[in-house]
Design a protein around this motif. Structure first.
Motif, short mmCIF file in Angstrom:
data_model
loop_
_atom_site.label_atom_id
_atom_site.label_comp_id
_atom_site.label_asym_id
_atom_site.label_seq_id
_atom_site.Cartn_x
_atom_site.Cartn_y
_atom_site.Cartn_z
N MET A 85 0.79 -1.18 -0.09
CA MET A 85 0.11 -0.07 -0.01
C MET A 85 0.95 1.29 0.02
O MET A 85 0.52 2.04 -0.89
CB MET A 85 -1.09 -0.13 1.42
N PHE A 86 1.67 1.47 1.13
CA PHE A 86 2.48 2.84 1.18
C PHE A 86 3.76 2.56 1.62
O PHE A 86 4.06 1.49 2.43
CB PHE A 86 1.79 3.73 2.26
N ALA A 87 4.70 3.53 1.04
CA ALA A 87 6.13 3.15 1.69
C ALA A 87 6.81 4.45 1.72
O ALA A 87 6.59 5.31 0.66
CB ALA A 87 6.87 1.95 0.91
N PRO A 88 8.00 4.50 2.56
CA PRO A 88 8.96 5.64 2.42
C PRO A 88 9.99 5.31 1.35
O PRO A 88 10.44 4.20 1.34
CB PRO A 88 9.38 5.74 3.68
N TYR A 89 10.43 6.40 0.57
CA TYR A 89 11.47 6.04 -0.20
C TYR A 89 12.75 7.41 -0.21
O TYR A 89 11.84 8.64 0.07
CB TYR A 89 10.98 6.17 -1.97
N LEU A 90 13.84 7.13 -0.15
CA LEU A 90 14.64 7.98 0.11
C LEU A 90 15.19 8.49 -1.52
O LEU A 90 15.53 7.76 -2.19
CB LEU A 90 15.86 7.47 0.51
N VAL A 91 15.25 9.97 -1.49
CA VAL A 91 15.63 10.55 -2.80
C VAL A 91 17.17 10.66 -2.95
O VAL A 91 17.71 10.86 -1.86
CB VAL A 91 15.06 11.99 -2.85
N LYS A 92 17.70 9.96 -3.68
CA LYS A 92 19.22 9.86 -4.05
C LYS A 92 19.78 10.77 -5.32
O LYS A 92 19.24 10.63 -6.46
CB LYS A 92 19.69 8.60 -4.02
N ALA A 132 10.08 4.44 -9.72
CA ALA A 132 10.21 3.35 -10.88
C ALA A 132 11.39 2.28 -10.39
O ALA A 132 12.61 2.80 -10.13
CB ALA A 132 10.51 3.84 -12.09
N GLU A 133 11.12 1.03 -10.45
CA GLU A 133 12.26 -0.22 -10.35
C GLU A 133 13.04 -0.14 -11.46
O GLU A 133 12.58 -0.15 -12.63
CB GLU A 133 11.50 -1.25 -9.98
N GLY A 134 14.30 -0.05 -11.15
CA GLY A 134 15.25 -0.31 -12.38
C GLY A 134 15.19 -1.75 -12.93
O GLY A 134 14.51 -2.57 -12.19
N GLU A 135 15.71 -2.07 -13.99
CA GLU A 135 15.93 -3.24 -14.42
C GLU A 135 16.46 -4.52 -13.47
O GLU A 135 15.84 -5.60 -13.50
CB GLU A 135 16.55 -3.51 -15.92
N ASP A 136 17.30 -4.00 -12.78
CA ASP A 136 17.85 -4.78 -11.73
C ASP A 136 17.26 -5.26 -10.57
O ASP A 136 17.60 -6.12 -9.83
CB ASP A 136 19.55 -4.13 -11.29
N LYS A 137 15.90 -4.69 -10.37
CA LYS A 137 15.00 -4.66 -9.36
C LYS A 137 15.96 -3.99 -8.04
O LYS A 137 15.17 -4.08 -6.84
CB LYS A 137 14.74 -6.05 -9.08
N GLU A 138 17.19 -3.54 -7.94
CA GLU A 138 17.66 -3.13 -6.86
C GLU A 138 17.82 -1.61 -6.66
O GLU A 138 17.34 -1.11 -5.52
CB GLU A 138 19.16 -3.62 -6.77
N ASN A 139 17.74 -1.16 -7.80
CA ASN A 139 17.83 0.37 -7.98
C ASN A 139 16.46 0.93 -8.10
O ASN A 139 15.65 0.40 -9.11
CB ASN A 139 18.77 1.20 -8.90
N ILE A 174 9.69 3.44 -19.03
CA ILE A 174 9.42 2.82 -17.97
C ILE A 174 8.23 1.85 -18.28
O ILE A 174 7.14 2.45 -18.51
CB ILE A 174 9.17 3.71 -16.87
N GLN A 175 8.39 0.70 -17.95
CA GLN A 175 7.14 -0.35 -18.13
C GLN A 175 6.29 -0.08 -16.99
O GLN A 175 6.70 0.12 -15.94
CB GLN A 175 7.68 -2.00 -18.00
N GLU A 176 5.01 -0.34 -17.20
CA GLU A 176 3.89 -0.03 -16.09
C GLU A 176 4.18 -0.84 -14.91
O GLU A 176 4.03 -0.17 -13.59
CB GLU A 176 2.57 -0.20 -16.92
N GLU A 177 4.49 -2.06 -15.23
CA GLU A 177 4.78 -3.00 -13.96
C GLU A 177 5.89 -2.62 -13.25
O GLU A 177 6.16 -2.98 -11.99
CB GLU A 177 4.89 -4.47 -14.42
N ASN A 178 6.84 -1.63 -13.80
CA ASN A 178 7.94 -1.44 -12.85
C ASN A 178 7.71 -0.01 -12.12
O ASN A 178 8.76 0.43 -11.37
CB ASN A 178 9.01 -1.18 -13.72
#
Length: 183
Positions: free
Chosen positions: A31-38, A71-78, A160-164
């Protein structure tokens, strides 16, 4: 207090704690989450080290041009914080630092401060010419607000793919003195 009563009370507290932790994990995951801007790619809208509250309850119908997304990067890490510029089916083009979507000039009020800074520094443009770029179904064209220092759909990040898309930025909550809506 009897030993069995104390035991029951402990069980009750442990059960409540497990339910709270479980609910917290479900809320953060779905539902909700915090994200850090880098980095500086979204300045002056978002600054390095700010924390953004992200609404993960999104659908394609909820995503609009101008929304700030994670958005999630292709590596799913970034993860990347960017602004949606082109929606599925759009033609995106930049000519003489002016954005055209489907042949129509677009206002970009979120760039006003960066345009002023660029002019003071003797720069004529924030964005080089490109396009037209056709945005396929289920994909989005994104850019950072700090166009001179942003890796985005123009130059390395790609569409960016919608699922990302993890979710939409709602507000900055940290540092508390910078609390504000994300627009």
């Amino acid at each position: 207090m009897s030993n069995s009563h104390a035991k029951e009370e402990w069980k009750s507290w442990i059960k409540a704690l497990l339910i709270a932790v479980g609910l917290g994990m479900v809320i953060k995951t779905f539902m909700f989450a915090p994200y850090l801007v880098k980095g500086a790619s979204m300045e002056p809208t978002l600054h390095n080290s700010e924390k953004v509250f992200v609404n993960k309850l999104k659908s394609a119908d909820d995503l609009k041009r101008g929304d700030i997304i994670i958005a999630e990067g292709e590596d799913k890490e970034n993860h990347y914080v960017k602004r949606i510029i082109g929606l599925p089916g759009d033609q995106v083009e930049m000519v003489d630092d002016q954005l055209f979507i489907n042949g129509k000039l677009q206002e970009e009020p979120y760039l006003a401060e960066n345009r002023q800074i660029a002019k003071q520094g003797g720069m004529l443009r924030l964005t080089g010419d490109f396009g037209p770029v056709a945005v396929p179904e289920n994909e989005y064209f994104v850019m950072g607000d700090n166009r001179l220092y942003s890796m985005d759909s123009r130059n390395g990040l790609g569409l960016i793919q919608e699922e990302n898309i993890v979710g939409k930025g709602e507000f900055v909550f940290y540092p508390v003195s910078h609390f504000r809506d994300v627009k």
